[in-house]
Enzyme design. Structure first.
Site, PDB file in Angstrom:
ATOM      1  N   GLU A  72       4.289 -42.854  61.602  1.00 23.54           N
ATOM      2  CA  GLU A  72       5.634 -43.428  61.578  1.00 23.54           C
ATOM      3  C   GLU A  72       5.894 -44.310  60.374  1.00 23.54           C
ATOM      4  OE1 GLU A  72       3.464 -46.854  62.175  1.00 23.54           O
ATOM      5  OE2 GLU A  72       3.129 -44.912  63.088  1.00 23.54           O
TER       6      GLU A  72
ATOM      7  N   ASP B 118       0.074 -53.916  62.221  1.00 21.76           N
ATOM      8  CA  ASP B 118       0.697 -52.821  61.477  1.00 21.76           C
ATOM      9  C   ASP B 118       1.899 -53.278  60.668  1.00 21.76           C
ATOM     10  OD1 ASP B 118       0.327 -50.192  60.767  1.00 21.76           O
ATOM     11  OD2 ASP B 118       1.688 -49.395  62.276  1.00 21.76           O
TER      12      ASP B 118
ATOM     13  N   LYS C 229       5.874 -52.255  54.843  1.00 27.40           N
ATOM     14  CA  LYS C 229       5.949 -51.613  56.159  1.00 27.40           C
ATOM     15  C   LYS C 229       5.957 -52.679  57.255  1.00 27.40           C
ATOM     16  CE  LYS C 229       3.166 -48.780  59.327  1.00 27.40           C
ATOM     17  NZ  LYS C 229       1.877 -48.064  59.509  1.00 27.40           N
TER      18      LYS C 229
ATOM     19  N   LYS D 148      -1.781 -43.732  70.897  1.00 26.36           N
ATOM     20  CA  LYS D 148      -3.133 -44.062  70.443  1.00 26.36           C
ATOM     21  C   LYS D 148      -4.054 -44.300  71.641  1.00 26.36           C
ATOM     22  CE  LYS D 148      -1.522 -46.502  66.279  1.00 26.36           C
ATOM     23  NZ  LYS D 148      -2.259 -45.759  65.244  1.00 26.36           N
TER      24      LYS D 148
ATOM     25  N   ASP E 179       2.723 -40.719  65.422  1.00 29.11           N
ATOM     26  CA  ASP E 179       1.888 -41.837  64.990  1.00 29.11           C
ATOM     27  C   ASP E 179       1.841 -41.944  63.470  1.00 29.11           C
ATOM     28  OD1 ASP E 179       0.279 -44.048  65.297  1.00 29.11           O
ATOM     29  OD2 ASP E 179      -1.585 -42.893  65.428  1.00 29.11           O
TER      30      ASP E 179
ATOM     31  N   ARG F 144       5.300 -43.925  57.211  1.00 29.87           N
ATOM     32  CA  ARG F 144       5.904 -43.210  56.083  1.00 29.87           C
ATOM     33  C   ARG F 144       7.369 -42.875  56.360  1.00 29.87           C
ATOM     34  NH1 ARG F 144       1.397 -38.711  56.661  1.00 29.87           N
ATOM     35  NH2 ARG F 144       0.364 -40.617  57.350  1.00 29.87           N
TER      36      ARG F 144
ATOM     37  N   ASP G  85       2.531 -50.828  66.906  1.00 29.83           N
ATOM     38  CA  ASP G  85       2.467 -49.370  66.814  1.00 29.83           C
ATOM     39  C   ASP G  85       1.616 -48.800  67.942  1.00 29.83           C
ATOM     40  OD1 ASP G  85       2.514 -46.741  66.034  1.00 29.83           O
ATOM     41  OD2 ASP G  85       1.001 -46.990  64.466  1.00 29.83           O
TER      42      ASP G  85
END
Length: 508
Positions: A344, A283, A260, A272, A342, A346, A265
């Site tokens: 994202e 991230d 990933k 967030k 959020d 996946r 993020d």
């Protein structure tokens, strides 16, 4: 500055004459020299007196006793550190206790002497990795920071020939961990998707490694609608990075690693909270770990084929960003209702997993800082491991134990997928708060082909917060150790002798 690490055969007499700014003696409970009478380095009597006075205890890993200009020893400073049973865990604790002294600005050359009769390969590996971890310094965006004074470490063991292979392997893994930490630590404006692609290109300068970088037009042509949905809110162009390491015959199925690569993020429209959002630069640690593994492969050259896939993008709120309730079509053709922007990671991983199918892989492992739920479940000690194949799961867990980069197998029962049902698409991207890490894995499983697959949720292990804030480089150790094991086997049958490297020219 790269610190030189040299393995050397040293005994009590030769240690005493080794000139250095610092001598660190790792004393096991049953150490070889510190219990001998008339020892050349004069440690036996000193240790016995210190233990009798309860000023030092070899059985307590990390216990220390500092000496200055100890007459029998040429080194200016001496630090005795208890190493307990000299197990990998005890050795790690011992090095951690010595880190502050090792990093002292006046220490340019250090000798680390493991005073045991016959150290195991596992102990030496743990010691090398612990030393590399202790001496790592981030400086990419700190040009005015004072560099570490340390330039060379000599690692002394009773017989270097017996542990030379383990030493070299650990150095390769350590190089991978360091690269993963370095890029994980970089702020998002110094680690954009484009800059991650440049790291891949630099890795491709090594023998048997090649890189292919797909830009926006290529990603659009592949119909990676889920990946593009996340990327559309950012001005930074997405990059789909493909790395190939060909260490075995071309017709041998590769292992595919998917990392990933969300370089920052914000949560998107489902933004967030401000507190701690700076840590969302981490991230992309899944992507960093894939880059780190390829750094280790470049150095170790095992007989195996490996593909690394990194979908790299930012997740930003803007007028072009996806919205809760939007429906997108993934590369697989499955439609996804985005209930939370959020979630994202996946979305970008599912398209990468579909892309992995073209390699007809031996196995696929994705690595992602995916869910806060995994942090609640396992904290920062073990990574969450999900797998559709028991043999693969067990091999990864064993590699984690060997590398001291631990995982813990989590469930994948079909009942967990019920919350992902949607009235408006084939699947929703979230399923509520309960078992959030499990439902995220169930989402990914929908995009997995017939091959053995595992998912590593490293949200709790990829970085640390607080005073030790920074990337850990995990799970480079776990993954590389697993790959090195696979390099000697095909379906459980030994293929090549351990340590033999691949033959062939550099890939295009």
């Amino acid at each position: 500055m790269t610190i030189s690490l040299e393995l050397k055969t040293l005994h009590c007499d030769s240690v005493a004459s080794e000139k250095a700014d610092l001598l660190i003696v790792l004393l096991a409970k049953e150490s070889a020299s510190a219990t001998a009478s008339g020892d050349a380095c004069g440690l036996a009597e000193l240790v016995q007196q210190a233990e009798k006075s309860k000023d030092f205890d070899r059985s307590k890993p990390g216990d220390t006793l500092a000496l200055y200009r100890f007459a029998p020893v040429a080194a200016r400073r001496v630090l005795l550190v208890a190493a307990g049973q000299a197990s990998p865990a005890d050795v790690r604790k011992a090095v951690q206790a010595a880190t502050a002294v090792l990093r002292h600005e006046q220490v340019k050359k250090a000798v680390v002497w493991l005073d045991v009769a016959e150290p195991t390969e596992a102990t030496v590996s743990a010691l090398v990795l612990a030393l590399q971890n202790a001496t790592y310094s981030y400086s990419a965006t700190r040009p005015s920071s004072k560099a570490l004074g340390l330039q060379k470490i000599i690692l002394g063991v009773p017989d270097k020939a017996g542990v030379q292979a383990a030493f070299q392997t650990a150095q390769g893994i350590g190089a991978g961990v360091e690269l993963a930490r370095e890029w994980g630590n970089r702020p998002a404006n110094h680690a954009t998707p484009t800059e991650l692609a440049e790291v891949a290109r630099s890795l491709a300068k090594n023998p048997r490694i090649s890189a292919t970088i797909l830009g926006l037009d290529d990603i659009t042509r592949l119909k990676m609608g889920a990946f593009l949905a996340v990327a559309q809110g950012s001005v930074q162009p997405p990059q789909f990075i493909e790395l190939n390491y060909q260490g075995a015959d071309k017709d041998e199925a590769p292992v595919v690693l998917v990392g990933k690569g969300v370089t920052f993020d914000t949560g998107g429209i489902s933004i967030k909270p401000a507190a701690g959002m700076d840590e969302m630069k981490f991230d992309m640690c899944g992507a960093a770990s894939v880059l780190g593994v390829f750094q280790a492969l470049a150095q170790l050259q095992p007989v195996i084929n490996v593909v690394g896939l990194i979908p790299a993008t930012e997740n930003m709120p803007s007028g072009t960003a996806i919205k809760p309730g939007d429906v997108v079509t993934s590369m697989s053709g499955q439609t996804i209702e985005i209930l939370n922007t959020d979630a994202e990671g996946r979305l970008i991983l599912c398209d990468a997993l579909s892309y992995a199918d073209r390699f007809k892989p031996r196995a696929v492992v994705d690595i992602a800082t995916l869910t806060g739920a995994c942090v609640i479940a396992l904290g920062g000690v073990r990574s969450g491991l999900y797998a559709n194949n028991d043999e693969l799961a067990q091999a990864l867990l064993q590699a984690g134990e060997q590398a001291q980069d631990w995982g813990w197998r989590m469930p994948l029962d079909d009942d967990y997928a019920s919350g992902l049902k949607s009235n408006f698409a084939d699947v929703a991207n979230v399923a509520g708060r309960e078992a959030g890490s499990v439902t995220a894995a169930k989402f990914l499983q929908r995009f997995v082909g017939e091959w053995p697959w595992a998912h590593l949720d490293i949200a709790g292990t990829a970085w640390k917060s607080g005073k030790d804030k920074g990337a850990t480089g995990r799970p480079v150790g776990l993954l590389t150790t697993w790959l090195l094991g696979l390099a000697t086997q095909t379906d459980g049958v030994v293929k090549k002798k351990a340590g033999k490297t691949a033959k062939g020219k550099k890939a295009d």
